[in-house]
Design an enzyme around this catalytic site. Structure first.
Site, PDB file in Angstrom:
ATOM      1  N   GLU A  84       0.809  -1.214   0.000  1.00  0.00           N
ATOM      2  CA  GLU A  84       0.000   0.000   0.000  1.00  0.00           C
ATOM      3  C   GLU A  84       0.841   1.261   0.000  1.00  0.00           C
ATOM      4  O   GLU A  84       1.924   1.277   0.572  1.00  0.00           O
ATOM      5  CB  GLU A  84      -0.845   0.039   1.274  1.00  0.00           C
ATOM      6  CG  GLU A  84      -1.794  -1.100   1.377  1.00  0.00           C
ATOM      7  CD  GLU A  84      -2.560  -1.076   2.691  1.00  0.00           C
ATOM      8  OE1 GLU A  84      -2.563  -0.029   3.367  1.00  0.00           O
ATOM      9  OE2 GLU A  84      -3.152  -2.100   3.004  1.00  0.00           O
ATOM     10  N   CYS A 116       3.336   8.306   1.190  1.00  0.00           N
ATOM     11  CA  CYS A 116       3.696   7.394   2.272  1.00  0.00           C
ATOM     12  C   CYS A 116       3.877   6.011   1.644  1.00  0.00           C
ATOM     13  O   CYS A 116       2.947   5.476   1.037  1.00  0.00           O
ATOM     14  CB  CYS A 116       2.559   7.393   3.289  1.00  0.00           C
ATOM     15  SG  CYS A 116       2.731   6.147   4.557  1.00  0.00           S
ATOM     16  N   CYS A 147       4.647  -7.321   8.161  1.00  0.00           N
ATOM     17  CA  CYS A 147       5.601  -6.835   9.151  1.00  0.00           C
ATOM     18  C   CYS A 147       5.680  -7.877  10.256  1.00  0.00           C
ATOM     19  O   CYS A 147       4.679  -8.478  10.614  1.00  0.00           O
ATOM     20  CB  CYS A 147       5.120  -5.504   9.726  1.00  0.00           C
ATOM     21  SG  CYS A 147       6.258  -4.791  10.930  1.00  0.00           S
ATOM     22  N   CYS A 193       2.825  -5.183  16.416  1.00  0.00           N
ATOM     23  CA  CYS A 193       2.251  -4.203  17.359  1.00  0.00           C
ATOM     24  C   CYS A 193       0.741  -4.426  17.444  1.00  0.00           C
ATOM     25  O   CYS A 193       0.086  -4.684  16.435  1.00  0.00           O
ATOM     26  CB  CYS A 193       2.550  -2.783  16.890  1.00  0.00           C
ATOM     27  SG  CYS A 193       4.312  -2.482  16.682  1.00  0.00           S
ATOM     28  N   CYS A 230      -1.901  -2.464  15.120  1.00  0.00           N
ATOM     29  CA  CYS A 230      -1.583  -2.248  13.706  1.00  0.00           C
ATOM     30  C   CYS A 230      -2.063  -3.381  12.803  1.00  0.00           C
ATOM     31  O   CYS A 230      -1.876  -4.554  13.112  1.00  0.00           O
ATOM     32  CB  CYS A 230      -0.076  -2.079  13.560  1.00  0.00           C
ATOM     33  SG  CYS A 230       0.452  -1.877  11.865  1.00  0.00           S
ATOM     34  N   GLU A 289       8.466  -2.494   8.668  1.00  0.00           N
ATOM     35  CA  GLU A 289       9.404  -1.816   9.566  1.00  0.00           C
ATOM     36  C   GLU A 289      10.685  -1.526   8.771  1.00  0.00           C
ATOM     37  O   GLU A 289      11.453  -2.443   8.448  1.00  0.00           O
ATOM     38  CB  GLU A 289       9.687  -2.734  10.773  1.00  0.00           C
ATOM     39  CG  GLU A 289      10.845  -2.318  11.650  1.00  0.00           C
ATOM     40  CD  GLU A 289      10.800  -0.860  12.120  1.00  0.00           C
ATOM     41  OE1 GLU A 289       9.807  -0.445  12.716  1.00  0.00           O
ATOM     42  OE2 GLU A 289      11.783  -0.141  11.856  1.00  0.00           O
ATOM     43  N   SER A 334       8.127   5.602  16.741  1.00  0.00           N
ATOM     44  CA  SER A 334       6.774   5.262  17.196  1.00  0.00           C
ATOM     45  C   SER A 334       6.863   4.885  18.667  1.00  0.00           C
ATOM     46  O   SER A 334       7.136   3.744  19.007  1.00  0.00           O
ATOM     47  CB  SER A 334       6.229   4.096  16.364  1.00  0.00           C
ATOM     48  OG  SER A 334       6.151   4.494  15.016  1.00  0.00           O
ATOM     49  N   LEU A 335       6.650   5.868  19.515  1.00  0.00           N
ATOM     50  CA  LEU A 335       6.835   5.647  20.955  1.00  0.00           C
ATOM     51  C   LEU A 335       5.558   5.102  21.584  1.00  0.00           C
ATOM     52  O   LEU A 335       5.569   4.050  22.230  1.00  0.00           O
ATOM     53  CB  LEU A 335       7.269   6.966  21.612  1.00  0.00           C
ATOM     54  CG  LEU A 335       7.649   6.899  23.083  1.00  0.00           C
ATOM     55  CD1 LEU A 335       8.838   5.986  23.330  1.00  0.00           C
ATOM     56  CD2 LEU A 335       7.961   8.307  23.617  1.00  0.00           C
ATOM     57  N   CYS A 372      -2.043   2.397   7.592  1.00  0.00           N
ATOM     58  CA  CYS A 372      -1.233   1.329   7.026  1.00  0.00           C
ATOM     59  C   CYS A 372      -1.793  -0.071   7.268  1.00  0.00           C
ATOM     60  O   CYS A 372      -2.273  -0.378   8.345  1.00  0.00           O
ATOM     61  CB  CYS A 372       0.209   1.432   7.495  1.00  0.00           C
ATOM     62  SG  CYS A 372       0.520   0.995   9.188  1.00  0.00           S
TER      63      CYS A 372
HETATM   64  N1  SAH Z   1       6.957   0.177  11.187  1.00  0.00           N
HETATM   65  C1  SAH Z   1       7.190   1.564  11.299  1.00  0.00           C
HETATM   66  C2  SAH Z   1       6.614   2.380  10.166  1.00  0.00           C
HETATM   67  C3  SAH Z   1       5.260   1.985   9.663  1.00  0.00           C
HETATM   68  S1  SAH Z   1       3.910   2.202  10.751  1.00  0.00           S
HETATM   69  C4  SAH Z   1       6.706   2.079  12.636  1.00  0.00           C
HETATM   70  O1  SAH Z   1       6.042   1.344  13.346  1.00  0.00           O
HETATM   71  O2  SAH Z   1       7.043   3.197  12.959  1.00  0.00           O
HETATM   72  C5  SAH Z   1       3.580   3.930  10.576  1.00  0.00           C
HETATM   73  C6  SAH Z   1       2.964   4.589  11.794  1.00  0.00           C
HETATM   74  O3  SAH Z   1       1.576   4.238  11.905  1.00  0.00           O
HETATM   75  C7  SAH Z   1       3.613   4.176  13.104  1.00  0.00           C
HETATM   76  O4  SAH Z   1       3.821   5.286  13.930  1.00  0.00           O
HETATM   77  C8  SAH Z   1       2.583   3.228  13.673  1.00  0.00           C
HETATM   78  O5  SAH Z   1       2.745   3.091  15.027  1.00  0.00           O
HETATM   79  C9  SAH Z   1       1.293   3.891  13.244  1.00  0.00           C
HETATM   80  N2  SAH Z   1       0.100   3.038  13.291  1.00  0.00           N
HETATM   81  C10 SAH Z   1      -0.014   1.758  12.914  1.00  0.00           C
HETATM   82  N3  SAH Z   1      -1.274   1.310  13.107  1.00  0.00           N
HETATM   83  C11 SAH Z   1      -1.972   2.358  13.590  1.00  0.00           C
HETATM   84  C12 SAH Z   1      -3.331   2.536  13.997  1.00  0.00           C
HETATM   85  N4  SAH Z   1      -4.212   1.538  13.931  1.00  0.00           N
HETATM   86  N5  SAH Z   1      -3.692   3.753  14.460  1.00  0.00           N
HETATM   87  C13 SAH Z   1      -2.808   4.761  14.528  1.00  0.00           C
HETATM   88  N6  SAH Z   1      -1.517   4.660  14.166  1.00  0.00           N
HETATM   89  C14 SAH Z   1      -1.100   3.472  13.711  1.00  0.00           C
HETATM   90 FE1  SF4 Z   2       5.073  -3.125  11.971  1.00  0.00          FE
HETATM   91 FE2  SF4 Z   2       5.048  -0.471  12.368  1.00  0.00          FE
HETATM   92 FE3  SF4 Z   2       2.761  -1.895  12.265  1.00  0.00          FE
HETATM   93 FE4  SF4 Z   2       4.375  -2.165  14.366  1.00  0.00          FE
HETATM   94  S1  SF4 Z   2       3.283  -0.302  13.738  1.00  0.00           S
HETATM   95  S2  SF4 Z   2       3.367  -3.853  13.230  1.00  0.00           S
HETATM   96  S3  SF4 Z   2       6.371  -1.982  13.388  1.00  0.00           S
HETATM   97  S4  SF4 Z   2       4.203  -1.581  10.607  1.00  0.00           S
END
Ligand code: SAH
Ligand code: SF4
Length: 347
Positions: A92, A105, A112, A116, A119, A160, A214-215, A333
């Site tokens: 995507e 983006c 991945c 998390c 996600c 990631e 992504s904290l 994403c």
């Molecule tokens: N893997 C990397 C980059 C891709 S995710 C990372 O985790 O940083 C891109 C951003 O979208 C990250 O900050 C992730 O935490 C956030 N994200 C993923 N799923 C989400 C959701 N359901 N709601 C809000 N932010 C989300």
């Molecule tokens: Fe992967 Fe980023 Fe999604 Fe976590 S938030 S599962 S690192 S894409």
């Protein structure tokens, strides 16, 4: 013989190839230009003699991203793409319009493996890494499809980036090359869930990119419950790496914080976060969590997010709320690919 990916090659590698093939050196520049601008087959390279095109075709292929789905938002100019790669895998991208131009983006992996909890990208694990050219193709395809030039890139799609760092570094060098798309590294953001080894590796390159972390949580108890990676590199280790990164590169770090109602948005959480980031050259981006049906997370109402944001700013932490674009088209994403996979399973 397996064909090789010519679009991921550096100019210097094409120069060496031309030498090996007994061709004049300037051909490398011509071929590099075509590839970086997004040609989809060798025949489009009109200034390259057909004999050379045929020879190239015997050993190499040109990576493309084919549009499988295109969704345009009715509420803003956001366009979401689902691309099909040469092996049928789906990734995507999201194209966004801002006052200062277009931003895209892009994804860096199919799936991945970080898992998390909030996600959609990680639900089925990692399928494979993307090559540098597959990351590039997401940009050139969106440019062609809309007849525009993209000025900003964020590596925040599926995957990631630091779990595929060699290809990501190659991509960064190609996309910012003055004879390529020439998108300045200052206009590129790389987002990571906190792969500390990758942060140090990227630091060595000293790219002037923006690093996003992504904290999502102010302490290890909450972060452990949201992100498996926190068990490997906890918050203290991550923040130490961020401080080292700032010291070496002089660049401001952006912390992403997905606000989940009742999980990480109490006043105490804001105070704890402020204490953690106090004095760092950084910015906090609050993202209202996008609920996915596989979990029970809830998006706080606007007032609560604004309150959390104000509290952080009052405590001296520069914080803004991320504009949510394309909320009507699942522009978050992993959501679109997830749906496509479900539909193909149902058929
Ligand atoms: N893997 C990397 C980059 C891709 S995710 C990372 O985790 O940083 C891109 C951003 O979208 C990250 O900050 C992730 O935490 C956030 N994200 C993923 N799923 C989400 C959701 N359901 N709601 C809000 N932010 C989300
Ligand atoms: Fe992967 Fe980023 Fe999604 Fe976590 S938030 S599962 S690192 S894409």
């Amino acid at each position: 013989m397996e064909l090789k990916d010519i679009r991921s090659m550096y100019l210097e590698e094409l120069q060496a190839l031309m030498k090996e093939m007994g061709e004049p050196g300037f051909r490398a520049g011509q071929i590099f230009d075509w590839l970086q601008q997004g040609v989809e087959n060798f025949d489009e390279m009109s200034n390259i003699p057909s004999k050379l095109r045929v020879k190239l075709q015997e050993g190499y292929y040109i990576v493309t991203a084919n549009i499988k789905k295109r969704l345009e938002s009715d509420i803003d100019d956001t366009v979401k793409y689902l691309y099909e790669l040469h092996d049928g895998e789906l990734v995507e991208s999201v194209l966004m319009k801002y006052n200062h131009g277009y931003s895209v983006c892009v994804s860096t992996q199919v799936g991945c493996r970080m898992g998390c909890s909030f996600c959609a990208s990680g639900l089925n694990g990692l399928k494979r890494n993307l090559t540098a050219s597959e990351i590039l193709a997401q940009i050139t395809k969106a440019q062609k499809d809309n007849n525009i030039r993209i000025s900003n890139v964020v590596l925040m799609g599926m995957g990631e980036p630091m779990d595929n760092l060699d290809n990501v570094i190659r991509f960064l060098k190609l996309v910012s090359h003055e004879k390529g798309l020439n998108i300045g590294l200052r206009h590129i953001s790389v987002s990571t869930s906190g792969v500390v080894s990758g942060i140090y590796k990227l630091m060595e390159e000293n790219f002037p990119i923006t690093l996003s972390i992504s904290l999502h949580a102010p302490n290890d108890v909450i972060r452990d419950s949201m992100m498996r990676i926190n068990k490997k590199w906890n918050i203290a280790t991550l923040i130490k790496a961020c401080k080292d990164y700032i010291k070496v590169t002089g660049r401001r770090i952006s912390f992403e914080y997905a606000v989940v109602d009742g999980v990480n948005n109490s006043d105490d959480n804001a105070r704890e976060l402020a204490k953690l980031l106090k004095g760092m050259l950084c910015h906090v981006n609050l993202i209202p969590v996008n609920p996915v049906k596989e979990n029970t997370y809830k998006k706080p109402d606007r007032k609560k997010i604004e309150h959390f944001c104000k509290l952080l700013n009052d405590l001296g932490i520069n914080t803004t709320i991320r504009r949510t674009l394309g909320s009507d088209i699942d522009a978050s994403c992993g959501q679109l690919r997830g749906k496509a996979l479900e539909e193909s399973e149902a058929n």
